[in-house]
Write an enzyme that holds these catalytic residues in place. Structure first.
Site, PDB file in Angstrom:
ATOM      1  CE  LYS A   1      39.148  36.784  33.168  1.00  0.00           C
ATOM      2  NZ  LYS A   1      37.849  36.042  33.077  1.00  0.00           N
TER       3      LYS A   1
ATOM      4  CG  ASN B   1      31.458  34.403  29.289  1.00  0.00           C
ATOM      5  OD1 ASN B   1      32.834  34.376  28.734  1.00  0.00           O
ATOM      6  ND2 ASN B   1      30.539  35.253  28.626  1.00  0.00           N
TER       7      ASN B   1
ATOM      8  CB  THR C   1      34.023  40.469  22.146  1.00  0.00           C
ATOM      9  OG1 THR C   1      34.926  40.965  23.018  1.00  0.00           O
ATOM     10  CG2 THR C   1      34.241  39.075  21.787  1.00  0.00           C
TER      11      THR C   1
ATOM     12  CG  ASP D   1      27.184  42.322  40.345  1.00  0.00           C
ATOM     13  OD1 ASP D   1      28.124  41.510  40.257  1.00  0.00           O
ATOM     14  OD2 ASP D   1      27.259  43.405  40.758  1.00  0.00           O
ATOM     15  CB  VAL D   2      28.967  36.665  38.839  1.00  0.00           C
ATOM     16  CG1 VAL D   2      28.231  36.168  37.632  1.00  0.00           C
ATOM     17  CG2 VAL D   2      30.095  37.568  38.427  1.00  0.00           C
TER      18      VAL D   2
ATOM     19  CG  ASP E   1      25.272  40.003  30.481  1.00  0.00           C
ATOM     20  OD1 ASP E   1      26.136  39.205  29.904  1.00  0.00           O
ATOM     21  OD2 ASP E   1      25.355  41.236  31.042  1.00  0.00           O
TER      22      ASP E   1
ATOM     23  CE1 TYR F   1      40.132  39.966  32.002  1.00  0.00           C
ATOM     24  CE2 TYR F   1      42.211  39.446  31.034  1.00  0.00           C
ATOM     25  CZ  TYR F   1      40.840  39.284  31.042  1.00  0.00           C
ATOM     26  OH  TYR F   1      40.218  38.323  30.358  1.00  0.00           O
TER      27      TYR F   1
END
Length: 249
Positions: free
Chosen positions: A159, A89, A190, A62-63, A36, A155
């Site tokens: 996605k 994720n 969440t 950090d992806v 994460d 977003y």
């Protein structure tokens, strides 16, 4: 569904869906790399899993940083001997904003994490899976990856890209016994989701599915576990909705 002897990477694992994935994968017997951007949060999750007897290690990732993705996979190989499955994720959303008002910096950051981040994780996970002779990758996309969503333009675009990357990878990797699927949650309860709303608004105010409630992180995690397990060996290249039936009518 068991993952005994398997090694899993889970990104965005410090909270929410990612943390739930860590819980169910560890309970199924997998060794977990808890990754994460939130280093302290990832460490806390890994420590909690270890206290319960699971094999877990944490790493700050950090992806959108390719070297960080490479280091993440290298840790799985060094600590646990290889990689069998991954749940990509990590992702970010944004405050609902009319598409013409989204600034360039926001477009770029959401794209870097939600689309490029998936691609970079795949780039470094795939060679490790090939060395194991196969495996399963689960990309957590969104209902916004298959449909439009008002005021969520950046977003939605990212996605959709994540779903397209999933399907392309599934075609390319099927001959190598690697399956790649996407999970497309609807509104999930969440804490992070609530941070992306204007003051005074709650996601529960926006529920529009026939089930009449928000989803729970463990419900998404259980689908990810099924896709990672041998119970789903003929499922490949799918974008599976978990949204309470939002788009049924």
């Amino acid at each position: 569904m068991r993952l005994d002897g398997k090694v899993a990477i889970i990104t965005g694992a410090a909270a929410g869906i990612g943390e739930a994935c860590c819980d169910v994968f560890a309970a199924a017997g997998a060794a977990i790399v808890v990754a994460d951007y939130d280093e302290a949060g990832a460490h806390m999750v890994a420590r909690r899993l270890a206290d319960k007897g699971a094999s877990a290690v944490s790493i700050a990732v950090d992806v959108s940083d390719e070297q960080a993705c490479a280091d993440m996979v290298a840790l799985a190989v060094k600590r646990f001997g290889g990689l069998d499955c991954a749940v990509n994720n990590a992702g970010i959303a944004h405050t609902p904003t009319p598409i013409q008002e989204i600034d360039v910096a926001l477009w770029q950051r959401v794209w870097e994490v939600d689309a490029l981040g998936v691609a970079l994780c795949l780039k470094h996970e795939i060679p490790a899976l090939l060395k194991r002779g196969g495996g399963s990758i689960v990309n957590i996309a969104s209902g916004a990856g298959t449909h439009g969503a008002r005021h969520m333009g950046a977003y939605v675009a990212a996605k959709h890209a994540a779903v397209g990357i999933t399907r392309t990878a599934a075609i390319e990797l099927a001959p190598h016994r690697i399956r790649v699927n996407a999970v497309c949650p609807g509104l999930i309860a969440t804490a992070r989701n609530n941070q992306n709303l204007p003051t005074g608004m709650k996601w529960s105010d926006l529920v529009s599915n026939p089930t009449g409630r928000l989803g729970e992180p463990h419900e998404v995690a259980n689908m990810a576990l099924w896709l990672a397990s041998d119970r789903s060996t003929f499922v490949n290249g799918e974008a599976i909705a978990i949204d309470g039936g939002k788009y049924l009518s």
